[in-house]
Design a protein around this motif. Structure first.
Motif, mmCIF file in Angstrom:
data_model
loop_
_atom_site.group_PDB
_atom_site.id
_atom_site.type_symbol
_atom_site.label_atom_id
_atom_site.label_comp_id
_atom_site.label_asym_id
_atom_site.label_seq_id
_atom_site.Cartn_x
_atom_site.Cartn_y
_atom_site.Cartn_z
ATOM 1 N N GLN A 43 36.871 1.683 41.949
ATOM 2 C CA GLN A 43 37.405 0.927 40.826
ATOM 3 C C GLN A 43 38.775 1.441 40.424
ATOM 4 O O GLN A 43 38.962 2.633 40.229
ATOM 5 C CB GLN A 43 36.482 1.064 39.615
ATOM 6 C CG GLN A 43 35.261 0.202 39.675
ATOM 7 C CD GLN A 43 34.552 0.222 38.343
ATOM 8 O OE1 GLN A 43 34.990 -0.430 37.406
ATOM 9 N NE2 GLN A 43 33.471 0.965 38.280
ATOM 10 N N SER A 44 39.702 0.536 40.266
ATOM 11 C CA SER A 44 41.012 0.908 39.748
ATOM 12 C C SER A 44 40.886 1.070 38.233
ATOM 13 O O SER A 44 39.935 0.598 37.611
ATOM 14 C CB SER A 44 42.044 -0.177 40.071
ATOM 15 O OG SER A 44 41.750 -1.360 39.342
ATOM 16 N N ARG A 46 42.720 -0.398 36.078
ATOM 17 C CA ARG A 46 42.847 -1.751 35.499
ATOM 18 C C ARG A 46 41.504 -2.482 35.548
ATOM 19 O O ARG A 46 41.116 -3.143 34.586
ATOM 20 C CB ARG A 46 43.922 -2.526 36.253
ATOM 21 C CG ARG A 46 44.152 -3.926 35.731
ATOM 22 C CD ARG A 46 45.388 -4.548 36.398
ATOM 23 N NE ARG A 46 45.527 -5.940 36.067
ATOM 24 C CZ ARG A 46 45.942 -6.419 34.900
ATOM 25 N NH1 ARG A 46 46.248 -5.593 33.932
ATOM 26 N NH2 ARG A 46 46.051 -7.718 34.686
ATOM 27 N N HIS A 47 40.782 -2.371 36.658
ATOM 28 C CA HIS A 47 39.474 -3.019 36.796
ATOM 29 C C HIS A 47 38.517 -2.494 35.736
ATOM 30 O O HIS A 47 37.863 -3.262 35.033
ATOM 31 C CB HIS A 47 38.913 -2.779 38.199
ATOM 32 C CG HIS A 47 37.593 -3.433 38.447
ATOM 33 N ND1 HIS A 47 36.402 -2.859 38.044
ATOM 34 C CD2 HIS A 47 37.266 -4.602 39.042
ATOM 35 C CE1 HIS A 47 35.396 -3.657 38.377
ATOM 36 N NE2 HIS A 47 35.898 -4.722 38.989
ATOM 37 N N ASP A 85 29.351 -6.472 36.888
ATOM 38 C CA ASP A 85 30.162 -5.667 35.977
ATOM 39 C C ASP A 85 29.622 -5.747 34.555
ATOM 40 O O ASP A 85 29.514 -4.736 33.872
ATOM 41 C CB ASP A 85 31.627 -6.101 36.044
ATOM 42 C CG ASP A 85 32.284 -5.649 37.337
ATOM 43 O OD1 ASP A 85 32.040 -4.501 37.760
ATOM 44 O OD2 ASP A 85 33.031 -6.439 37.934
ATOM 45 N N GLU A 109 31.727 -10.913 36.485
ATOM 46 C CA GLU A 109 32.307 -10.007 37.476
ATOM 47 C C GLU A 109 33.802 -9.939 37.214
ATOM 48 O O GLU A 109 34.450 -10.961 36.964
ATOM 49 C CB GLU A 109 32.056 -10.497 38.909
ATOM 50 C CG GLU A 109 30.607 -10.531 39.337
ATOM 51 C CD GLU A 109 29.995 -9.159 39.616
ATOM 52 O OE1 GLU A 109 30.687 -8.124 39.483
ATOM 53 O OE2 GLU A 109 28.806 -9.133 39.964
ATOM 54 N N VAL A 110 34.347 -8.731 37.232
ATOM 55 C CA VAL A 110 35.788 -8.528 37.144
ATOM 56 C C VAL A 110 36.272 -8.415 38.581
ATOM 57 O O VAL A 110 35.762 -7.599 39.352
ATOM 58 C CB VAL A 110 36.127 -7.270 36.334
ATOM 59 C CG1 VAL A 110 37.620 -6.984 36.375
ATOM 60 C CG2 VAL A 110 35.644 -7.424 34.889
ATOM 61 N N ASP A 112 39.288 -8.220 41.575
ATOM 62 C CA ASP A 112 40.619 -8.050 42.163
ATOM 63 C C ASP A 112 40.392 -8.067 43.668
ATOM 64 O O ASP A 112 40.348 -9.132 44.269
ATOM 65 C CB ASP A 112 41.361 -6.812 41.642
ATOM 66 C CG ASP A 112 40.470 -5.582 41.491
ATOM 67 O OD1 ASP A 112 39.436 -5.462 42.174
ATOM 68 O OD2 ASP A 112 40.817 -4.719 40.675
ATOM 69 N N LEU A 139 41.569 -10.884 37.925
ATOM 70 C CA LEU A 139 42.733 -10.057 37.613
ATOM 71 C C LEU A 139 43.947 -10.412 38.464
ATOM 72 O O LEU A 139 45.083 -10.188 38.040
ATOM 73 C CB LEU A 139 42.396 -8.576 37.792
ATOM 74 C CG LEU A 139 41.338 -8.000 36.856
ATOM 75 C CD1 LEU A 139 41.063 -6.537 37.200
ATOM 76 C CD2 LEU A 139 41.733 -8.153 35.398
#
Length: 188
Positions: A43-44, A46-47, A85, A109-110, A112, A139
């Motif tokens: 996970q970043s 931002r995520h 998420d 769900e988030v 990217d 994103l």
């Protein structure tokens, strides 16, 4: 020559693997249609910030009659135990002490790097399970993708909302939130 076959894992067997220590606690695995899948990438920041923003917004919107679960398992069918998420389920935390919820009023769900997977495999899984509403916080494009009316392995309705628009979940039609509240702000 015999064809090679894959083994279709059940939720029971998958949970047993974790119970006896054959799956590392931080392995980030989920069971989808009998396949044990590793989440695509770490996970970043931002995520994860977006996951927390979604959690915060949905807790305020749904109130105490619902549990907003972050990256927790859903026991959807004998062969699937995804860890969305965010999932909003009816009841209280104590209702889920003995077993994971088997449905949700909303799954988020988030996305990217996982966007294509979330639009296809995850959407089909949630639709088959009868999840009435599935959101993808996209994103990459900065939009909210809303999927409603599950039928078979698809959703009949798909809306794409920009950050300035308002959204009311099906389970809370009288309450709405600005889509921008689901996205982290960059401080750079």
């Amino acid at each position: 020559m015999e064809a090679v076959q894959t083994y279709r894992w059940t939720r029971e067997a998958f949970e047993k693997l974790a119970e006896v220590g054959l799956i590392e606690p931080d392995a980030r695995l989920e069971l989808i249609d009998g396949e044990i899948l590793q989440k695509m990438s770490p996970q970043s920041a931002r995520h994860f910030a977006a996951v927390l923003k979604v959690e915060e917004a949905l807790r305020a919107l749904f109130g105490p009659s619902y549990v907003v679960r972050v990256q927790g398992p859903l026991a959807l069918d004998p062969y699937s135990e995804p860890e969305p998420d965010v999932a909003v389920v009816e009841g209280t935390i104590d209702d889920y002490v003995e077993a994971h919820p088997s449905t949700a009023v909303l799954v988020v769900e988030v996305a990217d790097a996982s966007l294509a997977f979330d639009r296809t495999r995850k959407a089909a899984l949630y639709a088959r399970a009868g999840i009435p509403e599935y959101w993808i916080v996209n994103l990459l494009d900065g939009v909210l993708e809303v999927h409603r009316q599950p039928e078979g392995d698809t959703y009949r309705e798909r809306l794409v909302l920009a950050p300035h628009e308002q959204m009311a979940p099906l389970a809370r039609p009288g309450a709405s939130l600005e889509v921008a509240r689901l996205f982290p702000e960059s401080r750079a």
